[in-house]
Structures are given as structure tokens and as C-alpha cells.
Design a protein around this motif. Structure first.
Motif, PDB file in Angstrom:
ATOM      1  N   LEU A 264       0.860  -1.177   0.000  1.00 28.45           N
ATOM      2  CA  LEU A 264       0.000   0.000   0.000  1.00 28.45           C
ATOM      3  C   LEU A 264       0.895   1.226   0.000  1.00 28.45           C
ATOM      4  O   LEU A 264       1.847   1.310   0.784  1.00 28.45           O
ATOM      5  CB  LEU A 264      -0.880   0.016   1.251  1.00 28.45           C
ATOM      6  N   GLN A 265       0.582   2.186  -0.885  1.00 26.91           N
ATOM      7  CA  GLN A 265       1.352   3.422  -0.914  1.00 26.91           C
ATOM      8  C   GLN A 265       0.392   4.613  -0.896  1.00 26.91           C
ATOM      9  O   GLN A 265      -0.561   4.662  -1.655  1.00 26.91           O
ATOM     10  CB  GLN A 265       2.226   3.486  -2.169  1.00 26.91           C
ATOM     11  N   ILE A 266       0.661   5.546   0.011  1.00 31.30           N
ATOM     12  CA  ILE A 266      -0.139   6.763   0.125  1.00 31.30           C
ATOM     13  C   ILE A 266       0.788   7.960   0.026  1.00 31.30           C
ATOM     14  O   ILE A 266       1.744   8.074   0.805  1.00 31.30           O
ATOM     15  CB  ILE A 266      -0.904   6.818   1.459  1.00 31.30           C
ATOM     16  N   ALA A 267       0.542   8.834  -0.935  1.00 30.90           N
ATOM     17  CA  ALA A 267       1.289  10.078  -1.075  1.00 30.90           C
ATOM     18  C   ALA A 267       0.296  11.226  -1.004  1.00 30.90           C
ATOM     19  O   ALA A 267      -0.741  11.204  -1.678  1.00 30.90           O
ATOM     20  CB  ALA A 267       2.046  10.118  -2.395  1.00 30.90           C
ATOM     21  N   ALA A 268       0.590  12.247  -0.182  1.00 33.83           N
ATOM     22  CA  ALA A 268      -0.394  13.298   0.055  1.00 33.83           C
ATOM     23  C   ALA A 268       0.286  14.634   0.304  1.00 33.83           C
ATOM     24  O   ALA A 268       1.356  14.691   0.916  1.00 33.83           O
ATOM     25  CB  ALA A 268      -1.267  12.934   1.254  1.00 33.83           C
ATOM     26  N   VAL A 269      -0.350  15.707  -0.166  1.00 39.52           N
ATOM     27  CA  VAL A 269       0.157  17.057   0.059  1.00 39.52           C
ATOM     28  C   VAL A 269      -1.024  18.003   0.229  1.00 39.52           C
ATOM     29  O   VAL A 269      -2.072  17.822  -0.409  1.00 39.52           O
ATOM     30  CB  VAL A 269       1.071  17.513  -1.105  1.00 39.52           C
ATOM     31  N   ALA A 270      -0.878  18.984   1.110  1.00 40.99           N
ATOM     32  CA  ALA A 270      -1.958  19.936   1.367  1.00 40.99           C
ATOM     33  C   ALA A 270      -1.366  21.290   1.729  1.00 40.99           C
ATOM     34  O   ALA A 270      -0.225  21.384   2.195  1.00 40.99           O
ATOM     35  CB  ALA A 270      -2.854  19.445   2.499  1.00 40.99           C
ATOM     36  N   ALA A 271      -2.157  22.344   1.506  1.00 41.50           N
ATOM     37  CA  ALA A 271      -1.720  23.700   1.847  1.00 41.50           C
ATOM     38  C   ALA A 271      -2.935  24.513   2.265  1.00 41.50           C
ATOM     39  O   ALA A 271      -4.062  24.258   1.828  1.00 41.50           O
ATOM     40  CB  ALA A 271      -1.026  24.360   0.661  1.00 41.50           C
ATOM     41  N   SER A 272      -2.693  25.501   3.118  1.00 40.40           N
ATOM     42  CA  SER A 272      -3.755  26.414   3.513  1.00 40.40           C
ATOM     43  C   SER A 272      -3.191  27.825   3.614  1.00 40.40           C
ATOM     44  O   SER A 272      -1.990  28.019   3.848  1.00 40.40           O
ATOM     45  CB  SER A 272      -4.380  26.008   4.847  1.00 40.40           C
ATOM     46  N   TYR A 273      -4.091  28.794   3.440  1.00 39.80           N
ATOM     47  CA  TYR A 273      -3.665  30.198   3.504  1.00 39.80           C
ATOM     48  C   TYR A 273      -4.756  30.990   4.212  1.00 39.80           C
ATOM     49  O   TYR A 273      -5.936  30.913   3.857  1.00 39.80           O
ATOM     50  CB  TYR A 273      -3.426  30.764   2.104  1.00 39.80           C
ATOM     51  N   ALA A 274      -4.353  31.735   5.229  1.00 46.26           N
ATOM     52  CA  ALA A 274      -5.304  32.526   6.013  1.00 46.26           C
ATOM     53  C   ALA A 274      -5.377  33.952   5.500  1.00 46.26           C
ATOM     54  O   ALA A 274      -4.344  34.605   5.283  1.00 46.26           O
ATOM     55  CB  ALA A 274      -4.891  32.520   7.484  1.00 46.26           C
ATOM     56  N   ILE A 275      -6.594  34.424   5.296  1.00 47.07           N
ATOM     57  CA  ILE A 275      -6.852  35.814   4.887  1.00 47.07           C
ATOM     58  C   ILE A 275      -7.780  36.405   5.931  1.00 47.07           C
ATOM     59  O   ILE A 275      -8.999  36.229   5.885  1.00 47.07           O
ATOM     60  CB  ILE A 275      -7.481  35.881   3.489  1.00 47.07           C
ATOM     61  N   GLY A 276      -7.214  37.086   6.895  1.00 50.58           N
ATOM     62  CA  GLY A 276      -8.013  37.580   8.002  1.00 50.58           C
ATOM     63  C   GLY A 276      -8.635  36.430   8.755  1.00 50.58           C
ATOM     64  O   GLY A 276      -7.951  35.456   9.102  1.00 50.58           O
ATOM     65  N   PRO A 277      -9.949  36.459   9.005  1.00 50.71           N
ATOM     66  CA  PRO A 277     -10.604  35.387   9.754  1.00 50.71           C
ATOM     67  C   PRO A 277     -10.943  34.160   8.906  1.00 50.71           C
ATOM     68  O   PRO A 277     -11.483  33.183   9.421  1.00 50.71           O
ATOM     69  CB  PRO A 277     -11.887  36.054  10.252  1.00 50.71           C
ATOM     70  N   THR A 278     -10.622  34.209   7.608  1.00 50.73           N
ATOM     71  CA  THR A 278     -10.951  33.114   6.697  1.00 50.73           C
ATOM     72  C   THR A 278      -9.696  32.344   6.302  1.00 50.73           C
ATOM     73  O   THR A 278      -8.668  32.945   5.979  1.00 50.73           O
ATOM     74  CB  THR A 278     -11.635  33.647   5.429  1.00 50.73           C
ATOM     75  N   THR A 279      -9.781  31.014   6.309  1.00 48.39           N
ATOM     76  CA  THR A 279      -8.674  30.166   5.884  1.00 48.39           C
ATOM     77  C   THR A 279      -9.147  29.271   4.754  1.00 48.39           C
ATOM     78  O   THR A 279     -10.173  28.584   4.879  1.00 48.39           O
ATOM     79  CB  THR A 279      -8.150  29.306   7.043  1.00 48.39           C
ATOM     80  N   LEU A 280      -8.401  29.272   3.646  1.00 45.58           N
ATOM     81  CA  LEU A 280      -8.715  28.447   2.486  1.00 45.58           C
ATOM     82  C   LEU A 280      -7.685  27.340   2.369  1.00 45.58           C
ATOM     83  O   LEU A 280      -6.485  27.566   2.580  1.00 45.58           O
ATOM     84  CB  LEU A 280      -8.709  29.295   1.222  1.00 45.58           C
ATOM     85  N   GLY A 281      -8.146  26.126   2.015  1.00 42.44           N
ATOM     86  CA  GLY A 281      -7.244  24.990   1.924  1.00 42.44           C
ATOM     87  C   GLY A 281      -7.477  24.159   0.678  1.00 42.44           C
ATOM     88  O   GLY A 281      -8.591  24.109   0.137  1.00 42.44           O
ATOM     89  N   LEU A 282      -6.415  23.509   0.210  1.00 40.80           N
ATOM     90  CA  LEU A 282      -6.472  22.622  -0.948  1.00 40.80           C
ATOM     91  C   LEU A 282      -5.579  21.422  -0.670  1.00 40.80           C
ATOM     92  O   LEU A 282      -4.458  21.584  -0.165  1.00 40.80           O
ATOM     93  CB  LEU A 282      -6.010  23.341  -2.210  1.00 40.80           C
ATOM     94  N   ALA A 283      -6.061  20.210  -0.990  1.00 45.21           N
ATOM     95  CA  ALA A 283      -5.306  18.997  -0.666  1.00 45.21           C
ATOM     96  C   ALA A 283      -5.463  17.956  -1.765  1.00 45.21           C
ATOM     97  O   ALA A 283      -6.504  17.881  -2.433  1.00 45.21           O
ATOM     98  CB  ALA A 283      -5.779  18.415   0.659  1.00 45.21           C
ATOM     99  N   TYR A 284      -4.421  17.126  -1.928  1.00 46.00           N
ATOM    100  CA  TYR A 284      -4.451  16.023  -2.898  1.00 46.00           C
ATOM    101  C   TYR A 284      -3.777  14.804  -2.279  1.00 46.00           C
ATOM    102  O   TYR A 284      -2.736  14.920  -1.611  1.00 46.00           O
ATOM    103  CB  TYR A 284      -3.724  16.389  -4.188  1.00 46.00           C
ATOM    104  N   SER A 285      -4.365  13.636  -2.519  1.00 51.24           N
ATOM    105  CA  SER A 285      -3.729  12.385  -2.106  1.00 51.24           C
ATOM    106  C   SER A 285      -3.900  11.330  -3.191  1.00 51.24           C
ATOM    107  O   SER A 285      -4.865  11.357  -3.965  1.00 51.24           O
ATOM    108  CB  SER A 285      -4.304  11.874  -0.780  1.00 51.24           C
ATOM    109  N   ASN A 286      -2.936  10.401  -3.216  1.00 54.07           N
ATOM    110  CA  ASN A 286      -2.980   9.268  -4.127  1.00 54.07           C
ATOM    111  C   ASN A 286      -2.743   8.008  -3.302  1.00 54.07           C
ATOM    112  O   ASN A 286      -1.711   7.885  -2.630  1.00 54.07           O
ATOM    113  CB  ASN A 286      -1.902   9.412  -5.211  1.00 54.07           C
TER     114      ASN A 286
END
Length: 408
Positions: A264-286
Motif C-alpha cells: 500500500l502506498q499513500i502520497a499526500a500534500v496539502a496547503a492552507s492560507y489565512a486571509i483575516g478570519p478566513t482560511t482556504l485549503g487545498l489537498a491532494y492524495s494518491n
């Protein structure tokens, strides 16, 4: 009175001698009421019957966090070095039973040495690096809980599986950057690689930007990874569901059919960025089930080659006030099946609201909708299967939870 005080007096020198040591008792109780539609009930000749399901459930099966209690401690060894340990028990708040397949300290159990300049080395039952670096940037641990997780937690981002017999190194954080590596010894005489697991990861956090990446590689995953809880597996030809849950062959149609994978192999990466009180995130895994048809597990469908899943998540949270948090997420999973099958697709939309009554107590609600299509790992039309919930009788399913969480 003197007889009662004397034993206590004897403890004073001991407590003074260990003034540089500390042991902390901590815990979480998370419980709520869940509603689920189209839940599978009795099986008939034409398939499963469906119905509405209402249930009181622990946080580990739909809530934000699984209920737990633990002990963590540190002893100052001098020169910036400490002896450290964690023992953490998982339990179900609605019936008091042990979690993680009945393990007494099934969430974590490890001991090690830390040094300010060099990081820490720990040994025992621990988290992998996908969990350490990738998972914290997803919706599930922040506000969404287990039922907003990727289908059947296929990339282990909700920490369904821990790593036994493991040795782990975690670096100190330098300029916002941290890295770690883990190795689990298989313990099979004459075969060093059998049942071994290794994982590496890194994270960066500085100001509004956070990035995390992790990789896990497990040999013979049916036993080494999915069988890491006492009563969880491994899967047999009569109970393929053990790969995801020991309850029934239908409990995990998403990848239970791939129990014969050699690795079994799992590769994953994610990032988030805060803009004032709001945080946006994007993630990918295989997530890849490689070399199907090996002797590691049952293979009733005669699968060969590799089956894998792409998963993409976009999430957002808004700290409306210090006491109120709102969240929303979209998740898309595309499976590529073995033997030329197209595999299944799962589309998940979730929203949540979390209101803090105090620093330690909050009430929350979560709503999830999932749509499935294609062919699942059990070689049948895919049905919606919200993580932690009873699978649907159709390709659509809705789950709603209202819960309360207390930390101590």
C-alpha cells in the motif's frame, strides 16, 4: 490522625526529588445524535433494504474528535534533553467500550528522548507522517469530523490506523520547517521486509501559509496496516469488510476488495492560507493498492495489477467571532480499478458550524451529502458510503449530526 498523615509525609521527599518531572492527565468526550438516510438494513434476494437511521454516536464515528483519555509526561534529563511518553486510550462515550478494536491504549503508546537542538526519537504505537503533516490541513480535524473524511478514510487522514512496533524521528522546527520519518519492523523471522511499514513527511508553517506532505509505504497491508487494531482484521475470504471495519463484508465496499495487495502506498500534500478570519485549503492524495493477487490477503474477484484512488479536497473555514466557526468543503475521489475496471467515483459536500460555550466546551452541527457512481472494489455498482456510517442502498446519501464536545 497521625497515622493518616504519616504516609503522605513520606511522599514529600519523593515529590521534591522529581520537581523537574511532569505528568498530565487529559481527555476529550465527544458525543452526538446522528441522522442518516438510505441506510442498509436487512439483505434480501434483490439487495439491501434501506431506511432512516437515528443513533447516538461517539465522536469517533461521525463527530469532530474521538473520545479519549491519556497520560503524557516529561522528565528533565539536563542539557536540554528530556524523557517523554504518551499513553492514550480511545473509548466510545455512548456505551463505554474500548476503541481501536479493544486496545487499552489504542490511540497512542510510546516513549522516547527529546533534545532541544536535535529533535526527538520515540518508540511504540504511533501516528504516520501522512497523519502528522497532511491531515491537519483538511476539513475533518478542523471542524468536519470523521464523516467529512475522504471515503472510508482511504488515505488514513483521519488516523483510522496507527503504526505498531515503530521507531520515529521528528526534527526540531527551524524557520517554520519540520520533518519526520518512521519505520515499523515487521518482526518476521527470516524475512526482514515482510509486514514492514515506513513513512516520511515534512511541514512548513509561517504566517498565513501552511504546507504539509506525507508518504506511507506498507508491505502486506492486509495484516501490517489494516490488521493493526486487535479485532480489525486481517480480511478473510468470508469477511472482506475487515480491511475497513470488522463488522460486515459490506462495511467497506470502497477498497475492501483489494485485500490481496502486496503493498500500500499513500502520497499526500496539502496547503492552507489565512486571509483575516478566513482560511482556504487545498489537498491532494494518491492511494495505491499494488501487486494485487499476492498471498497477503483474499482475492475472490481475481484482481491483478494495481488499483488506486485520486482524491482532491477544497475546504474553507471562517472564524465569524471568537466563539463561532463556520466551515465548508468539497471532496472528489476517482478510483481506477484493477483488471481494466473504471473504478468508482465519490463526490462529497459538507458544511459545519461550531460554537464554543467556553474554552473547553463546544456544541456543533455537521451536514454531509455524498454521491457515488461507477464500480466499487467488490465488483458491484458503487453506493454512497459516508465515512463511519452505514452504507447507502443507493448512490446518494445524507448525514447530519448535532454534537457536544468537552475537553479536560
Amino acid at each position: 490522625m497521625l497515622k493518616k498523615l504519616a504516609p503522605a509525609a513520606l511522599l514529600v521527599p519523593c515529590l521534591s526529588a522529581h520537581a523537574q518531572s511532569s505528568v498530565t492527565l487529559y481527555g476529550i468526550i465527544d458525543i452526538g445524535i446522528n441522522y442518516l438516510n438510505n441506510a442498509q438494513t436487512a439483505k434480501t434476494a434483490t439487495g439491501f433494504k434501506g431506511g432512516h437511521q437515528w443513533a447516538v454516536m461517539d465522536g469517533g464515528t461521525g463527530g469532530i474528535q474521538g473520545s479519549r483519555w491519556g497520560l503524557k509526561g516529561a522528565e528533565d534529563l539536563g542539557g536540554g534533553m528530556k524523557a517523554i511518553f504518551v499513553l492514550e486510550n480511545g473509548f466510545s462515550a455512548n456505551n463505554g467500550t474500548l476503541g481501536q478494536g479493544g486496545a487499552e491504549f489504542g490511540r497512542q503508546a510510546w516513549v522516547g528522548i527529546s533534545a532541544d537542538k536535535y529533535g526527538k526519537v520515540t518508540l511504540g504505537r504511533q501516528y504516520d507522517e501522512v497523519v502528522d503533516f497532511y491531515a491537519p490541513l483538511l476539513a475533518a480535524p478542523q471542524w468536519g469530523g470523521y464523516m467529512t473524511e475522504h471515503p472510508s478514510d482511504l488515505d488514513n487522514a483521519s488516523n483510522t490506523r496507527r503504526i505498531n512496533n515503530s521507531i520515529k524521528y521528528t526534527s526540531p522546527t527551524i524557520a517554520g520547517f519540520t520533518m519526520a520519518g518512521l519505520y515499523s519492523l515487521g518482526g518476521v523471522a527470516g524475512s526482514f521486509g515482510t509486514n514492514r511499514i515506513w513513512s516520511v513527511g515534512a511541514g512548513y508553517a509561517n504566517g498565513p501559509l501552511s504546507i504539509g506532505a506525507g508518504y506511507l509505504n506498507a508491505a502486506n497491508p492486509n495484516t501490517s496496516f489494516y490488521g493493526s487494531n486487535p479485532n480489525a482484521g486481517p480480511a478473510t475470504s468470508n469477511n472482506l469488510g475487515a480491511v475497513g471495519s470488522p463488522t460486515s463484508p459490506q462495511s467497506n465496499p470502497i477498497y475492501a476488495g483489494y485485500a490481496s495487495a502486496k503493498s500500500l502506498q499513500i502520497a499526500a500534500v496539502a496547503a492552507s492560507y489565512a486571509i483575516g478570519p478566513t482560511t482556504l485549503g487545498l489537498a491532494y492524495s494518491n492511494t495505491r493498492f499494488q501487486d494485487l493477487g499476492s498471498s497477503s490477503g483474499p482475492n475472490p474477484f481475481g484482481y491483478r495489477g494495481t488499483a488506486y484512488f485520486h482524491n482532491v479536497e477544497a475546504n474553507a473555514k471562517w472564524q465569524v467571532t471568537p466563539a463561532l466557526l463556520l466551515g465548508a468543503a468539497l471532496d472528489y475521489t476517482k478510483g481506477v480499478g484493477a483488471n481494466g475496471h473504471d473504478g468508482a467515483k465519490y463526490e462529497l459536500a459538507s458544511v459545519g458550524a461550531d460554537y464554543f460555550l467556553s474554552k473547553r466546551t463546544d456544541v456543533y452541527t455537521i451536514a454531509v451529502y455524498e454521491h457515488a457512481s461507477g464500480t466499487d472494489s467488490l465488483n458491484q455498482p458503487a453506493v454512497a458510503t459516508i465515512t463511519g456510517m452505514t452504507p447507502s442502498t443507493t448512490n446518494n446519501q445524507v448525514a447530519v449530526r448535532v454534537g457536544i464536545r468537552h475537553k479536560f
